[in-house]
Motif scaffolding. Structure first.
Motif, PDB file in Angstrom:
ATOM      1  N   SER A 203      -6.013  -4.445   2.583  1.00 24.18           N
ATOM      2  CA  SER A 203      -5.757  -3.524   3.693  1.00 24.18           C
ATOM      3  C   SER A 203      -6.827  -2.920   4.411  1.00 24.18           C
ATOM      4  CB  SER A 203      -5.716  -2.103   2.685  1.00 24.18           C
ATOM      5  OG  SER A 203      -4.263  -1.882   1.915  1.00 24.18           O
TER       6      SER A 203
ATOM      7  N   TYR B  69       1.415  -1.280   0.012  1.00 17.05           N
ATOM      8  CA  TYR B  69       0.534  -0.548   0.204  1.00 17.05           C
ATOM      9  C   TYR B  69       0.988   1.027   0.208  1.00 17.05           C
ATOM     10  CZ  TYR B  69      -3.804   3.133   1.839  1.00 17.05           C
ATOM     11  OH  TYR B  69      -4.560   3.891   2.445  1.00 17.05           O
ATOM     12  N   GLY B  70       0.323   2.271  -0.619  1.00 18.74           N
ATOM     13  CA  GLY B  70       1.032   3.146  -1.130  1.00 18.74           C
ATOM     14  C   GLY B  70       2.707   3.573  -1.101  1.00 18.74           C
TER      15      GLY B  70
ATOM     16  N   PHE C 234       4.094  10.192   1.600  1.00 20.98           N
ATOM     17  CA  PHE C 234       3.205  10.999   2.811  1.00 20.98           C
ATOM     18  C   PHE C 234       3.048  12.621   2.818  1.00 20.98           C
ATOM     19  CE2 PHE C 234       3.030  12.228   7.675  1.00 20.98           C
ATOM     20  CZ  PHE C 234       1.629  11.907   8.178  1.00 20.98           C
ATOM     21  N   GLU C 235       1.887  13.352   2.874  1.00 21.97           N
ATOM     22  CA  GLU C 235       1.485  14.243   3.106  1.00 21.97           C
ATOM     23  C   GLU C 235       1.479  14.765   2.467  1.00 21.97           C
ATOM     24  OE1 GLU C 235       3.714  15.805   6.093  1.00 21.97           O
ATOM     25  OE2 GLU C 235       2.208  15.787   8.194  1.00 21.97           O
TER      26      GLU C 235
ATOM     27  N   THR D 173      -2.703  11.019  -1.835  1.00 21.89           N
ATOM     28  CA  THR D 173      -3.630  10.210  -0.549  1.00 21.89           C
ATOM     29  C   THR D 173      -3.218   9.273  -2.136  1.00 21.89           C
ATOM     30  OG1 THR D 173      -5.069  10.843  -2.485  1.00 21.89           O
ATOM     31  CG2 THR D 173      -5.636  12.093  -0.524  1.00 21.89           C
ATOM     32  N   PHE D 174      -3.869   7.236  -0.958  1.00 21.92           N
ATOM     33  CA  PHE D 174      -3.544   6.466  -1.509  1.00 21.92           C
ATOM     34  C   PHE D 174      -4.669   6.248  -3.087  1.00 21.92           C
ATOM     35  CE2 PHE D 174      -6.069   2.521  -2.101  1.00 21.92           C
ATOM     36  CZ  PHE D 174      -4.962   1.362  -2.971  1.00 21.92           C
TER      37      PHE D 174
ATOM     38  N   ALA E 235       2.171   6.861   0.738  1.00 27.20           N
ATOM     39  CA  ALA E 235       1.021   7.812   1.136  1.00 27.20           C
ATOM     40  C   ALA E 235       0.442   6.847   2.692  1.00 27.20           C
ATOM     41  CB  ALA E 235       0.506   7.761  -0.028  1.00 27.20           C
ATOM     42  N   ASP E 236      -0.379   7.848   2.946  1.00 29.56           N
ATOM     43  CA  ASP E 236      -0.943   7.767   3.981  1.00 29.56           C
ATOM     44  C   ASP E 236      -0.397   6.541   5.590  1.00 29.56           C
ATOM     45  OD1 ASP E 236      -3.410   8.409   3.006  1.00 29.56           O
ATOM     46  OD2 ASP E 236      -4.016   6.373   2.915  1.00 29.56           O
ATOM     47  N   TRP E 237       1.908   7.945   5.009  1.00 31.85           N
ATOM     48  CA  TRP E 237       2.156   6.870   6.711  1.00 31.85           C
ATOM     49  C   TRP E 237       2.172   5.464   6.378  1.00 31.85           C
ATOM     50  CZ3 TRP E 237       3.180   4.898  11.308  1.00 31.85           C
ATOM     51  CH2 TRP E 237       4.448   5.016  11.703  1.00 31.85           C
ATOM     52  N   HIS E 238       2.306   4.492   4.818  1.00 30.74           N
ATOM     53  CA  HIS E 238       3.127   3.228   4.604  1.00 30.74           C
ATOM     54  C   HIS E 238       4.596   3.533   4.597  1.00 30.74           C
ATOM     55  CE1 HIS E 238      -1.157   2.947   5.489  1.00 30.74           C
ATOM     56  NE2 HIS E 238      -0.902   1.715   5.100  1.00 30.74           N
TER      57      HIS E 238
ATOM     58  N   ASP F 291     -11.422   5.118  13.347  1.00 27.27           N
ATOM     59  CA  ASP F 291     -11.069   6.010  13.912  1.00 27.27           C
ATOM     60  C   ASP F 291     -10.798   6.322  15.702  1.00 27.27           C
ATOM     61  OD1 ASP F 291     -11.052   7.062  11.516  1.00 27.27           O
ATOM     62  OD2 ASP F 291     -12.773   7.940  10.991  1.00 27.27           O
TER      63      ASP F 291
END
Length: 365
Positions: free
Chosen positions: A198, A158-159, A164-165, A168-169, A341-344, A208
């Motif tokens: 995922s 993933y990603g 990151f930042e 987006t994925f 992406a997305d802190w992966h 969340d």
């Protein structure tokens, strides 16, 4: 010349529905060797069910050989190229994919693998036509070890091609072939089977911080036993149970807990539920594949549940003393290695993970 589905070498989990063979899990796919000028595959998908960020993606890998006699067909890693030749985003219900084309005849090994994951757009082989002849492998026995790796987005790659930042994925960034699982199998020269999804966990999907209940709609213990539960449910079919005889692993790696941690949040009752769930899942793996050694790992995106993995393994080992089990704790990813992406994890982090995991497993081979 038409090459029939059963004349191909298949990898990973696949399922046949209405005459179409679907290969939906990360790094699942097929291989063939040919001498000729062109190969075209018609691939079916379900793009109408997914937005532009989550359509199916396949990758094509082409390796040139000096002659048909050079094709042994004994290992997935035979003459495997450094990188993919091309990729196709499956934006149509049927996509005509030119896998290979040359002005003069060449002998090539062609592999087609799913780069995106099982719970997004599917990929099914409808037909394969070549301008040339198919080269069949010799009788060389495949003595490579078999490794099944069960995991979440990290295992899916993933990603990896995102930042990151910044990004987006999208499935266009997914590179199962650059993820630690694929790279570990490559380092060990092992055949592999990835069962990854995922956002999935043992007792909860990712949730969340404001949510206080686990999301159990899709958890690995309810997905792993089946060949392709995601596609079956989308088609209104009863999921078919995966037959262990189709791929009987020598080693099973379990890399689950990152998404559970989003729900557990160091609440002791929830943590114990995770420990119990993982211990039960390890037993399910053992009962399905009683000869397999088991490795549980975690840590690259957070280490809150690493001690809980150790506890679950200890509990399992207490009941199944003869089973070889170990734990691998990955260091948390470093900013200096890049973040996807997305802190992966980035490709560099995945490479580090594969070095650590292959070192931990090599004594079992």
């Amino acid at each position: 010349m038409t090459i029939k589905t059963n004349e191909l070498k298949w990898y990973g989990r696949y399922t046949d529905i209405e005459g179409i063979r679907y290969f939906d899990y990360s790094a699942s796919g097929f291989e063939f060797c040919m001498t000729g000028k062109k190969a075209i595959a018609n691939i079916l998908s379900d793009p109408e069910l997914f937005d532009d960020n989550t359509k199916g993606v396949i990758g094509v890998y082409v390796s040139e050989l000096s002659s048909p006699a050079d094709y042994k067909g004994a290992s997935f890693w035979e003459a495997f190229p450094e990188d993919l030749s091309q990729r196709f985003i499956l934006t149509e219900k049927e996509t005509s994919c030119t896998l290979f084309e040359a002005d003069v005849e060449k002998t090539v090994i062609i592999r087609v693998l799913k780069l995106s994951e099982v719970n997004f757009g599917c990929a099914g082989l409808k037909s394969l036509e070549i301008d040339g002849v198919q080269n069949k492998a010799g009788a060389a026995a495949n003595k490579a070890a078999k490794i099944e790796i069960i995991g979440d987005s990290i295992t899916c790659g993933y990603g990896i091609e995102g930042v990151f930042e910044k990004d987006t994925f999208t499935t266009k960034q997914q590179r199962a072939d650059k993820a630690y699982a694929f790279l570990t199998a490559k380092k060990l020269g092992a055949e592999f089977n990835l069962v990854s999804w995922s956002g999935i966990g043992i007792i909860s999907k990712y949730v969340d911080a404001a949510i206080e209940e686990p999301d159990t709609e899709v958890v690995m213990p309810s997905v792993w036993p089946y060949t392709d539960k995601s596609l079956a449910l989308r088609r209104g079919l009863e999921p078919a149970v995966w037959n262990e005889e189709w791929f009987s692993p020598d080693i099973v790696v379990v890399h689950l807990g990152t998404n559970d941690a989003s729900y557990v949040r160091k609440v002791e009752g929830r943590r114990k539920s995770y420990v119990c769930g993982l211990r039960q899942f390890l037993e399910a793996i053992h009962r399905r594949s009683p000869k397999a050694k088991i490795c549980a790992c975690l840590g690259v995106m957070g280490q809150d549940l690493c001690d809980s993995v150790e506890e679950a393994v200890k509990l399992f080992k207490g009941d199944f003393k003869k089973v070889d089990v170990k734990v691998v704790k990955f260091p948390v990813q470093l900013d200096a290695d890049g973040i996807g992406a997305d802190w992966h994890p980035s490709a560099k982090t995945h490479e580090k993970m594969s070095v650590q995991l292959s070192q931990a497993l090599k004594d079992w081979l």
